[in-house]
Design an enzyme around this catalytic site. Structure first.
Site, short mmCIF file in Angstrom:
data_model
loop_
_atom_site.label_atom_id
_atom_site.label_comp_id
_atom_site.label_asym_id
_atom_site.label_seq_id
_atom_site.Cartn_x
_atom_site.Cartn_y
_atom_site.Cartn_z
CB SER A 1 -14.30 -55.64 -64.64
OG SER A 1 -13.11 -55.24 -63.98
CD GLU B 1 -17.59 -56.26 -57.51
OE1 GLU B 1 -16.74 -55.73 -58.25
OE2 GLU B 1 -18.76 -56.50 -57.90
CG HIS C 1 -14.20 -57.61 -59.68
ND1 HIS C 1 -15.01 -56.52 -59.90
CD2 HIS C 1 -13.38 -57.70 -60.77
CE1 HIS C 1 -14.69 -55.96 -61.06
NE2 HIS C 1 -13.72 -56.67 -61.61
#
Length: 280
Positions: free
Chosen positions: A149, A208, A261
């Site tokens: 991330s 995602e 994610h």
């Protein structure tokens, strides 16, 4: 009640020269093999370290079958009880971007402190890495950095600004949306050091960019994740990296099907171990 103990793991606190406190999680194989060992520096250490250490402990037992050598893992975290320190990581993992160019947050919320990536890189390069090398026999030809991330964004930023820092970079679900123009400007001027080729792995989960139930909630979170183009950005930027660094970078891209994610993290870490910590 007995406290849980992860065999081979140890924890130590460090204060950077800039006055910032970090909690460093280290896993080493037991018994320690002779000779220098690969090392993987892992961001978001509080939450990622237990996953990575357990995966490495299991897979490195039979390196000839798994392709994962006994190695050192260094999780870089914070002296807090939380799995993720959102405030600290947002500052440490993001490149310096002018206020007027900051990406939008869901609900147009204000950003906290951002843009501390260079100071954090100073800590890793000039303080943490030397301390680890003094304590453990590290193979300089098998060093790696993993981030997810914002950590993936930081990993790419580190590659483009300090390509000699590690030999392998793993950017999992990189938040390229935070600073796409900055990254591409740096990529345009990228020059790898005159030494062995660097290896880069970019990963992302197929969900995602949207597609899960809840992505069309009343708030704007669903439109926000679609606007961030996580899958497209990861695929496109890895291709751009490959073209720009044709003579100096070996770039791989992997998309994990049916992972979002959060759920993609264990898969990304497992692949990162095989990618960065293979036996010589």
């Amino acid at each position: 009640m007995i406290d849980a103990v992860l065999p081979g793991a140890s924890v130590r606190d460090m204060r950077s020269n800039a006055g910032h406190d970090y909690r460093i999680f280290v896993w080493q194989p037991e018994p320690r093999p002779r000779g220098p060992l690969p090392v993987l520096y892992l961001l978001d250490g509080n939450g990622m370290f237990p996953i990575a250490a357990a995966a490495l402990a299991l897979q490195s037992r039979r390196a000839e079958r798994t392709g994962v050598a006994p190695s050192i893992i260094v999780g870089i975290g914070y002296p807090a009880a939380h799995w993720i320190d959102a405030r600290r990581r947002t500052c440490d993992y993001t490149p310096p971007v002018a206020g007027g160019r900051l990406a939008q947050r869901p609900g147009n919320r204000e950003w906290g402190e951002t843009g501390g990536a260079d100071h954090f890189l100073d800590f890793i390069q000039h303080e943490l890495a030397p301390a680890i090398s003094n304590e453990f026999p590290i193979d300089p030809d098998r060093t790696a950095l993993f981030g997810h991330s914002f950590g993936g964004l930081f990993a790419l930023y580190a590659l483009l600004t300090r390509p000699a820092l590690v030999r392998s970079t793993i950017a999992a679900s990189p938040s390229i949306w935070f600073a796409p123009d900055d990254l591409r400007e740096r990529l345009a001027n990228f020059a790898a050091p005159p030494m062995a080729r660097r290896r880069v792995l970019v990963t992302v989960g197929s969900l995602e960019q949207g597609g899960m139930s809840g992505d069309n909630d009343a708030d704007d979170y669903g439109s926000w994740i679609r606007r961030n183009r996580m899958v497209d950005n990861a695929r496109e930027f890895s291709a751009e990296l490959g073209r720009a660094g044709d003579a100096s970078l070996d770039v791989s891209f992997r998309m994990f099907e049916d992972e979002n994610h959060a759920s993609v993290v264990p898969s990304a870490i497992s692949l990162a171990l095989r990618f960065a910590l293979s036996p010589k």
